[in-house]
Design a protein around this motif. Structure first.
Motif, mmCIF file in Angstrom:
data_model
loop_
_atom_site.group_PDB
_atom_site.id
_atom_site.type_symbol
_atom_site.label_atom_id
_atom_site.label_comp_id
_atom_site.label_asym_id
_atom_site.label_seq_id
_atom_site.Cartn_x
_atom_site.Cartn_y
_atom_site.Cartn_z
ATOM 1 N N CYS A 44 0.863 -1.186 0.000
ATOM 2 C CA CYS A 44 0.000 0.000 0.000
ATOM 3 C C CYS A 44 0.892 1.226 0.000
ATOM 4 C CB CYS A 44 -0.892 0.035 1.233
ATOM 5 S SG CYS A 44 -2.022 -1.346 1.323
ATOM 6 N N CYS A 45 0.618 2.138 -0.922
ATOM 7 C CA CYS A 45 1.396 3.372 -1.006
ATOM 8 C C CYS A 45 0.466 4.554 -0.784
ATOM 9 C CB CYS A 45 2.075 3.470 -2.365
ATOM 10 S SG CYS A 45 3.070 4.955 -2.534
ATOM 11 N N HIS A 46 0.903 5.473 0.068
ATOM 12 C CA HIS A 46 0.163 6.701 0.341
ATOM 13 C C HIS A 46 1.060 7.872 -0.041
ATOM 14 C CE1 HIS A 46 -2.752 4.417 2.752
ATOM 15 N NE2 HIS A 46 -1.706 3.782 3.232
ATOM 16 N N SER A 47 0.546 8.765 -0.848
ATOM 17 C CA SER A 47 1.304 9.958 -1.224
ATOM 18 C C SER A 47 0.558 11.193 -0.754
ATOM 19 C CB SER A 47 1.487 10.020 -2.739
ATOM 20 O OG SER A 47 2.280 8.951 -3.174
ATOM 21 N N GLU A 48 1.264 12.032 -0.033
ATOM 22 C CA GLU A 48 0.711 13.285 0.447
ATOM 23 C C GLU A 48 1.750 14.366 0.213
ATOM 24 O OE1 GLU A 48 -0.453 12.845 4.495
ATOM 25 O OE2 GLU A 48 -1.721 11.116 4.093
ATOM 26 N N GLU A 49 1.388 15.597 0.495
ATOM 27 C CA GLU A 49 2.326 16.694 0.294
ATOM 28 C C GLU A 49 3.575 16.533 1.153
ATOM 29 O OE1 GLU A 49 0.760 20.640 0.568
ATOM 30 O OE2 GLU A 49 -1.055 20.099 -0.521
ATOM 31 N N GLN A 50 3.422 16.017 2.364
ATOM 32 C CA GLN A 50 4.541 15.901 3.278
ATOM 33 C C GLN A 50 5.497 14.764 2.921
ATOM 34 O OE1 GLN A 50 1.340 15.714 4.299
ATOM 35 N NE2 GLN A 50 0.965 17.588 5.463
ATOM 36 N N GLY A 51 5.022 13.755 2.221
ATOM 37 C CA GLY A 51 5.896 12.632 1.895
ATOM 38 C C GLY A 51 5.118 11.441 1.388
ATOM 39 N N HIS A 52 5.820 10.339 1.273
ATOM 40 C CA HIS A 52 5.255 9.104 0.750
ATOM 41 C C HIS A 52 5.458 7.989 1.777
ATOM 42 C CE1 HIS A 52 5.174 11.231 -3.057
ATOM 43 N NE2 HIS A 52 6.463 11.497 -2.883
ATOM 44 N N THR A 53 4.506 7.078 1.842
ATOM 45 C CA THR A 53 4.580 5.957 2.763
ATOM 46 C C THR A 53 4.312 4.673 1.998
ATOM 47 O OG1 THR A 53 3.714 7.345 4.543
ATOM 48 C CG2 THR A 53 3.631 4.980 4.883
ATOM 49 N N LEU A 54 5.133 3.671 2.246
ATOM 50 C CA LEU A 54 4.935 2.347 1.667
ATOM 51 C C LEU A 54 4.740 1.368 2.822
ATOM 52 C CD1 LEU A 54 4.924 0.410 -0.776
ATOM 53 C CD2 LEU A 54 7.379 0.129 -0.413
ATOM 54 N N GLU A 55 3.607 0.685 2.833
ATOM 55 C CA GLU A 55 3.313 -0.310 3.853
ATOM 56 C C GLU A 55 3.327 -1.683 3.212
ATOM 57 O OE1 GLU A 55 -0.433 0.761 5.532
ATOM 58 O OE2 GLU A 55 0.332 2.650 6.339
ATOM 59 N N VAL A 56 3.922 -2.648 3.908
ATOM 60 C CA VAL A 56 3.998 -4.022 3.413
ATOM 61 C C VAL A 56 3.194 -4.899 4.362
ATOM 62 C CG1 VAL A 56 5.514 -5.955 2.861
ATOM 63 C CG2 VAL A 56 6.289 -3.603 2.437
ATOM 64 N N TYR A 57 2.136 -5.500 3.855
ATOM 65 C CA TYR A 57 1.321 -6.423 4.627
ATOM 66 C C TYR A 57 1.604 -7.834 4.148
ATOM 67 C CZ TYR A 57 -1.415 -2.402 6.153
ATOM 68 O OH TYR A 57 -1.808 -1.210 6.697
ATOM 69 N N VAL A 58 1.674 -8.766 5.087
ATOM 70 C CA VAL A 58 1.915 -10.170 4.762
ATOM 71 C C VAL A 58 0.722 -10.978 5.250
ATOM 72 C CG1 VAL A 58 3.430 -12.145 5.111
ATOM 73 C CG2 VAL A 58 4.401 -9.855 4.957
ATOM 74 N N TYR A 59 0.163 -11.788 4.362
ATOM 75 C CA TYR A 59 -0.951 -12.655 4.717
ATOM 76 C C TYR A 59 -0.453 -14.088 4.744
ATOM 77 C CZ TYR A 59 -5.359 -15.133 4.660
ATOM 78 O OH TYR A 59 -6.407 -15.977 4.967
ATOM 79 N N ASP A 60 -0.566 -14.709 5.899
ATOM 80 C CA ASP A 60 -0.163 -16.104 6.073
ATOM 81 C C ASP A 60 -1.415 -16.958 5.969
ATOM 82 O OD1 ASP A 60 0.791 -18.573 6.817
ATOM 83 O OD2 ASP A 60 1.575 -17.931 8.762
ATOM 84 N N GLN A 61 -1.556 -17.681 4.851
ATOM 85 C CA GLN A 61 -2.767 -18.476 4.623
ATOM 86 C C GLN A 61 -2.914 -19.594 5.643
ATOM 87 O OE1 GLN A 61 -2.582 -19.642 0.446
ATOM 88 N NE2 GLN A 61 -4.443 -18.473 0.091
ATOM 89 N N GLN A 62 -1.813 -20.231 6.016
ATOM 90 C CA GLN A 62 -1.883 -21.335 6.970
ATOM 91 C C GLN A 62 -2.463 -20.876 8.308
ATOM 92 O OE1 GLN A 62 2.151 -22.874 7.037
ATOM 93 N NE2 GLN A 62 1.418 -24.798 6.134
ATOM 94 N N ALA A 63 -1.990 -19.767 8.798
ATOM 95 C CA ALA A 63 -2.450 -19.249 10.086
ATOM 96 C C ALA A 63 -3.694 -18.372 9.947
ATOM 97 C CB ALA A 63 -1.334 -18.446 10.759
ATOM 98 N N GLY A 64 -3.969 -17.915 8.708
ATOM 99 C CA GLY A 64 -5.095 -17.036 8.477
ATOM 100 C C GLY A 64 -4.901 -15.654 9.100
#
Length: 92
Positions: free
Chosen positions: A67-87
């Protein structure tokens, strides 16, 4: 600074603050890199998950959401991990 600020702060003599007797509060300060090394801490950290290093790995069968968020102050990149085994979905 303006003249009013200097007049108000003059009463505190901040230019000589570090030269006052007893001003060196850190001379006897002990610093440890972790709580485990500090002899005065006898209870382990509850949120210390250093023993679960495997949980921080992204495995080949994990799904990744970026997920990337861009605003005037800066940019943010978030990394989410989905573990199917554990749900479970968590931020990496």
């Amino acid at each position: 600074k303006n003249a009013d600020d200097e007049g108000e702060l003059a009463e505190y003599n901040l230019d000589e603050y570090d030269n006052e007797p007893g001003a060196n509060f850190t001379s006897n300060l002990a610093v440890f890199s972790s709580n485990a090394e500090d002899p005065y801490i006898t209870l382990p950290d509850e949120d210390d998950d250093s023993g679960n290093e495997e949980d921080n790995l992204i495995r080949p069968n994990d799904d990744i959401v970026l997920c990337c968020h861009s605003e005037e102050q800066g940019h943010t990149l978030e990394v989410y991990v989905y573990d199917q085994q554990a749900g479970s979905l968590f931020v990496h």
